[in-house]
Design an enzyme around this catalytic site. Structure first.
Site, PDB file in Angstrom:
ATOM      1  N   LYS B  76       0.822  -1.192   0.067  1.00 16.11           N
ATOM      2  CA  LYS B  76       0.040  -0.088  -0.016  1.00 16.11           C
ATOM      3  C   LYS B  76       0.634   1.227  -0.102  1.00 16.11           C
ATOM      4  O   LYS B  76       1.956   1.037   0.824  1.00 16.11           O
ATOM      5  CB  LYS B  76      -0.947  -0.010   1.287  1.00 16.11           C
ATOM      6  CG  LYS B  76      -1.894   1.057   1.209  1.00 16.11           C
ATOM      7  CD  LYS B  76      -2.711   0.827   2.802  1.00 16.11           C
ATOM      8  CE  LYS B  76      -3.925   1.765   2.718  1.00 16.11           C
ATOM      9  NZ  LYS B  76      -4.769   1.639   3.764  1.00 16.11           N
ATOM     10  N   SER B 171      -9.659   1.439   3.347  1.00 15.20           N
ATOM     11  CA  SER B 171      -8.696   2.309   2.408  1.00 15.20           C
ATOM     12  C   SER B 171      -7.795   1.454   1.546  1.00 15.20           C
ATOM     13  O   SER B 171      -7.409   2.064   0.566  1.00 15.20           O
ATOM     14  CB  SER B 171      -8.239   3.259   3.198  1.00 15.20           C
ATOM     15  OG  SER B 171      -7.053   2.882   4.025  1.00 15.20           O
ATOM     16  N   SER B 195      -9.716  -0.804   7.560  1.00 17.14           N
ATOM     17  CA  SER B 195      -9.148  -0.437   6.000  1.00 17.14           C
ATOM     18  C   SER B 195      -8.417  -1.814   5.468  1.00 17.14           C
ATOM     19  O   SER B 195      -8.267  -1.748   4.332  1.00 17.14           O
ATOM     20  CB  SER B 195      -7.969   0.643   6.202  1.00 17.14           C
ATOM     21  OG  SER B 195      -8.726   1.908   6.390  1.00 17.14           O
TER      22      SER B 195
END
Lengths: 558, 529
Positions: B76, B171, B195
């Site tokens: 990420k 996210s 997330s």
């Protein structure tokens, strides 16, 4: 009448601030005569020109001032408080900056064990209670030299609390040392900021982050002081303690010790007045000056019906006055918040408790272990000097206050057979006097401890006269590397041992000065001193004045 | 080969069926073909191929570093990667190339993993849809699955334009999409309120949030330091365990990691769950919960019960305060953490230089999106001296109550809690953006957030497909630092469920399915009913 201290318009007294109202718990010291941080006699209080000419008005109410201090001492440590960056003074700009110091996103603080130990040791030396658990907080404000936008400090639960510091001030006539005590509210660990250099001409600011993240001890002192001199002496004592502990080099010129002073004035028996904070006082001289100026300013403002604003001020050393700081006009809200990346700092004291459950003995700091390692504190050193050498207390203060002087003194004592009293006198008067005259530090002295020791041994053994000793010292000072014995033999300064020659000299002096003989016989024994002086000259200081005196008196009496 | 799990691919590498470079090239090629998913912000092709070459040599010499050697992974884009742009999907960090790597990235690379790229996310990980990125939203690979398209055709004849793509959740949506589309075998996400687990549920993946303090946060650009945990997204529980085994342990650079040495993670193969006690928190049965999720939840509970486990209803009475409490604590830390982005040391710098303050204001207005700025404003308000007691301190107390709820339940003998991960399956983007980020985050984190408050390990495991043909995940929450037990239970459940593998249709049709699955027969195992 009580000394009209801190009273507006108290005239004619040195420094205008010579005492405190009768019945007050504390008395402010008169300006001292002994040396302080290389500023002999300079810690006098400010004397604003407007006030000196006025007479105290009849019925004018007395004022008392209170001064509290926040002192930032840079911890003597190889690396910063939360990062592995090195700590050096005057390194090339931005050469000692880790990713954490520059607040690169994702970096985390890792507490430096050495800094914690320094805080604990300082806390113990200042008679504090060491908190077994302390916490870190973030203090937010935007500033170019604060890369993270917050400083990590210990606002809620600091590492050490409730201590006290005893310091000496010189009072009265004749001068004597008096001990004062100031309460230490707390000691907290915190990060230093970087440095901003403002270039007003090009309207730009240069930022150096070498200092950003260096560990500081913030020592908060309660408002127990009453004037600039007390504050300066308290700071000096703290400085000596930190240096003795090795927890800070506490060099004010290098910014390792920075002082903010909180100052207010009030009438005796009334609550404290509104206080102002004078920031960034970086020398003992300016600290005392700034505080005394600020006290006078506040008293004058209040006497004239004005009011004191709770504001931050800075000291303009050129003008000798304090001025409001422009960039901190509004009250800042620092939005304190617990630092989530540091677990509580847990210590334990093996003297009173066992290792906390689950704690690793290698990891947890043992307070008792640090207590055992506490070196001798300056107050103890001074007491020893007084007891061991019969020294006056103020002399012991001077010996400690001058950097390196105590060590010099002790080296001389070690190597000489002279009496400690003689050594004390020579070190504090002749030696220190010469240093001051040429603005030299002890370490820069051309005369080594051994050279002085040898000189004093010769003097003590009556090989040379004291007048000759002074001459030898001058020679040693101007031609370093020579020994006292060399100077004495080169210049033939040994005391004349030849009794017959001395008697002959005296005889001829008496014959050349019949008037003196007459005067003595008429009943003025002091007239003989003239002849003693002449004998000294004639022998180039080599005659022992007491022997000469004795011979002359014998001859006159016969 | 790409369709396999990490463990299978690893075995393939060890047996020489494929080389790391071949595997890497297949993944890179798939990344290009699936570019429209917007899963990656940066593809690090050169880095990956170089690492693959090194790995090739090790395999050739028979000196593999372990299970991860030669395995393509993605990270990420809120983890620092040395020499590789790290943006947090924000203008503020566009062009920022960190000089150091996060500890977790280091650990993966040290084990020989191949870093394929940095994945998309909501700006600074603030969101639950992966729709709020300056690089555009992430599209859920399931939007293009045969399973979904078939159902969709039945419902809406002919309408198959691209605008009805589904969100991945967030996210860590980019990481989820990357794993779900077979472009890599595992990806790092981050999990502050759900997330990692939320997009895992929406993309049919395993999403693991380890215990707080088990995995280093050093190098993870923080959202909420006291709740952030690096998350793991994989296609199987075993794979998640392999990655966790590499990541777990004390990091001298993160003082909040546990000091105790971490034992190697070994998942015993458990066939017997009869000694387990599964707690079903009654407060998680909220009116907004979709019927399908609810029925899968019940089925899962029945599955355990019929296998002999004790399944009991438990109460977590303070759960309902979790969202509002999180709002205060999260925004306060955000306000603090974001203070460093002032344009001076790194990142975006506005060009107004009238004063330092003006420079800050311009930089921060231009650098942050509305969501970030909104959270900074709220957080600043909560931290003001006059509000601190009323908001921050109270929220901290509530957080303690929430954590205590869990402690009480676990102390009463419950081994693991079984809950939904999300309220419903992934929804189309057009529907998702009808509500603002804050509302969505509040709704979507409802089941996941409390585990972050309490620092507990939690995992989302796919439990089945909805009537629309979309994945639905269920969550297990374990005792603190009992991550191994949690994974063991999750694996048992995974085995029972036999979740179907995603089957691609256009525009994924370009992607040659044989490339993904090799010669294997497409697995399409129906849900056990």
């Amino acid at each position: 009448m009580a000394a009209p201290v801190l009273r507006l318009g108290c005239a004619g007294r040195r420094g205008a601030l010579a005492g405190v109202a009768r019945g007050s718990r504390r008395r402010s010291g008169a300006p001292n005569g002994f040396t302080f941080g290389g500023l002999r006699g300079q810690i006098s209080v400010a004397r604003p020109p407007l006030l000196t000419a006025q007479e105290p008005r009849k019925g004018a109410r007395e004022w008392e001032a209170v001064v509290g201090l926040e002192i930032h001492a840079q911890i003597s440590s190889n690396s910063k408080l939360f990062s592995g960056s090195q700590v050096h003074f005057a390194a090339p700009p931005n050469s000692l900056v880790s990713f954490f110091d520059a607040s690169l996103p994702g970096t985390l603080p890792v507490l430096n064990r050495r800094c914690v130990e320094a805080a604990v040791m300082t806390g113990l030396a200042l008679n504090c209670r060491i908190n077994k658990k302390s916490l870190f907080d973030r203090k937010h404000y935007f500033y170019a030299d604060l890369p993270a936008g917050y400083q990590i400090t210990q606002q809620r639960l600091p590492i050490a609390v409730s201590g006290r510091l005893a310091y000496g001030v010189c009072v009265g006539t004749p001068r004597r040392m008096a001990v004062r005590t100031v309460r230490v509210k707390q000691i907290q660990l915190e990060q230093d900021s970087g440095k901003s250099l403002h270039d007003d001409v090009r309207a730009q600011t240069l930022v150096d982050l070498n200092r950003a993240g260096v560990g500081l001890l913030e020592v908060v002192m309660e408002p127990d002081m009453t004037c600039g001199e007390e504050a300066a002496m308290a700071v000096r004592e703290l400085q000596l303690i930190l240096q003795a502990l090795g927890t800070s080099q506490a060099n004010m010129a290098e910014g390792q010790l920075r002082v903010d002073a909180n100052i207010s004035v009030h009438h005796p028996g009334e609550p404290f007045g509104v206080r102002t904070e004078v920031k960034n006082l970086n020398s003992a001289k300016f600290l005392a000056k700034a505080i005394d100026y600020e006290i006078q300013r506040q008293m004058k403002a209040l006497e004239n019906g004005g009011e004191i604003l709770n504001e931050t001020r800075s000291f303009d050393s050129r003008l000798g006055c304090t001025v409001p700081m422009r960039d901190k006009e509004g009250k800042q809200d620092y939005r304190f918040m617990p630092e989530p990346n540091l677990p509580p700092l847990v210590l334990y004291d093996s003297a009173s408790a066992s290792l906390p459950a689950g704690a690793d003995a290698q990891q947890v700091i043992d307070i008792d272990c640090i207590r055992q390692r506490l070196p001798e504190l300056p107050s103890v050193t001074r007491d020893k000097l007084v007891q061991q050498y019969g020294m006056r207390p103020e002399h012991s203060f001077t010996l400690l206050n001058e950097v390196g002087l105590l060590e010099f003194f002790q080296n001389v004592i070690k190597e000489t057979r002279a009496e400690p009293k003689l050594v004390t006198n020579w070190v504090l008067n002749t030696f220190l006097g010469h240093l001051k005259q040429q603005s030299l530090a002890v370490g820069e002295s051309p005369v080594s401890p051994s050279a002085l020791a040898e000189l004093l041994t010769l003097l003590d053994a009556k090989v040379i006269s004291s007048a000759a000793a002074n001459q030898v010292f001058e020679d040693l000072w101007s031609s370093p590397g020579k020994t006292a014995a060399q100077v004495v033999s080169e210049q033939r300064l040994e005391l004349m041992e030849d009794r017959a020659a001395l008697e002959q000299l005296c005889q001829s002096l008496l014959e050349e000065h019949p008037q003196v003989v007459t005067d003595v016989k008429k009943g003025n024994p002091r007239a003989v001193n003239k002849l003693i002086g002449l004998a000294r000259k004639a022998t180039l200081n080599r005659a022992d004045p007491t022997v000469i005196k004795k011979i002359l008196e014998e001859k006159l009496a016969s | 080969m790409l369709g396999r799990t990490l463990r299978e691919a690893s075995a393939g590498l060890k047996q020489g069926h494929i080389t790391p470079t071949e595997l890497c090239q297949k993944c890179l090629s798939l990344i290009k073909k699936t570019k429209f998913l917007n899963a990656y912000i940066t593809v690090t092709e050169e880095v990956a191929l170089k690492q693959a070459e090194e790995s090739d040599k090790r395999y050739a010499k028979g000196q593999s570093l372990g299970d991860l050697d030669g395995i393509p992974i993605a990270v990420k884009d809120n983890f620092s990667t040395s020499g590789i742009e790290t943006t947090c999907a924000s203008n503020m960090l566009r062009g920022y190339v960190p000089p150091y790597s996060a500890t977790v990235v280091h650990k993966l690379l040290d084990q020989g993993a191949l870093l394929l790229g940095k994945t998309n996310l909501d700006e600074f990980a603030m969101g639950s849809g992966s729709t709020d990125s300056v690089f555009g939203p992430v599209k859920n690979p399931w939007s293009y699955s045969k399973q979904y398209r078939d159902k969709r055709k039945q419902n809406l004849q002919g309408e198959t334009e691209d605008s009805d793509w589904l969100i991945t959740g967030g996210s860590s949506g980019g990481s989820a999409a990357a794993v779900s589309a077979f472009t890599c075998f595992a990806a790092l996400g981050s999990d502050t309120g759900g997330s990692t687990r939320n997009p895992a549920a929406h993309c049919g993946l395993i999403g693991l949030k380890p215990s707080y303090g088990l995995v280093s946060r050093h190098g993870l650009i923080p959202l909420v330091n006291s709740m952030d945990v690096p998350g793991i997204l994989t296609r199987s529980v075993d794979d998640a365990a392999i990655v966790l085994g590499v990541l777990a342990g004390h990091d001298p650079k993160d003082s909040t990691t546990i000091q105790d040495p971490v034992k190697p993670l070994m998942l015993p193969s458990v066939n017997d769950v009869s000694k387990l006690c599964i707690g079903i928190p009654k407060e998680y049965l909220v009116p907004e919960l979709s019927g399908e999720v609810r029925s899968l939840w019940t089925k899962a509970a029945d599955l355990f019960e019929s296998a002999g486990a004790k399944v009991i209803e438990v109460s977590l009475p303070h759960t309902s305060y979790s969202i509002v409490c999180y709002h205060v604590l999260c925004t306060a830390e955000v306000a603090s953490n974001m203070a460093r982005f002032d344009g001076l040391e790194y990142g975006h710098r506005g060009d107004v230089d009238l004063s330092t303050e003006a420079l800050y204001a311009t930089t921060r207005r231009e650098g942050f999106n509305d969501v970030v700025r909104g959270r900074i404003l709220s957080g600043t308000f909560f931290l003001l001296k006059e509000n601190y007691e009323n908001y921050f301190i109270k929220a901290q107390k509530v957080r303690r109550l929430i954590a205590n709820d869990f402690a009480n339940v676990f102390n009463s003998g419950v081994d693991v809690l079984l809950t939904p991960t999300t309220l419903c399956e992934a929804i189309p983007s057009l529907e998702f953006i009808k509500e603002d980020n804050r509302t969505r985050s509040a709704q979507d984190d409802v089941f996941t957030q409390a585990a972050n408050m309490a620092g507990l390990p939690a995992i989302s495991v796919p439990a089945g497909l909805s009537s629309q043909g979309l994945p639905i995940g269920l969550q297990f929450i374990g005792r603190a630092f009992c991550d191994q037990q949690l994974l063991t239970i999750a694996r048992w459940f995974e085995k029972q469920v036999q979740f179907p593998i995603i089957q691609f249709q256009e525009p994924m049709v370009e992607v040659d399915c044989s490339e993904i699955f090799g010669n294997e027969k497409l697995a399409s195992v129906p849900l056990k009913q």
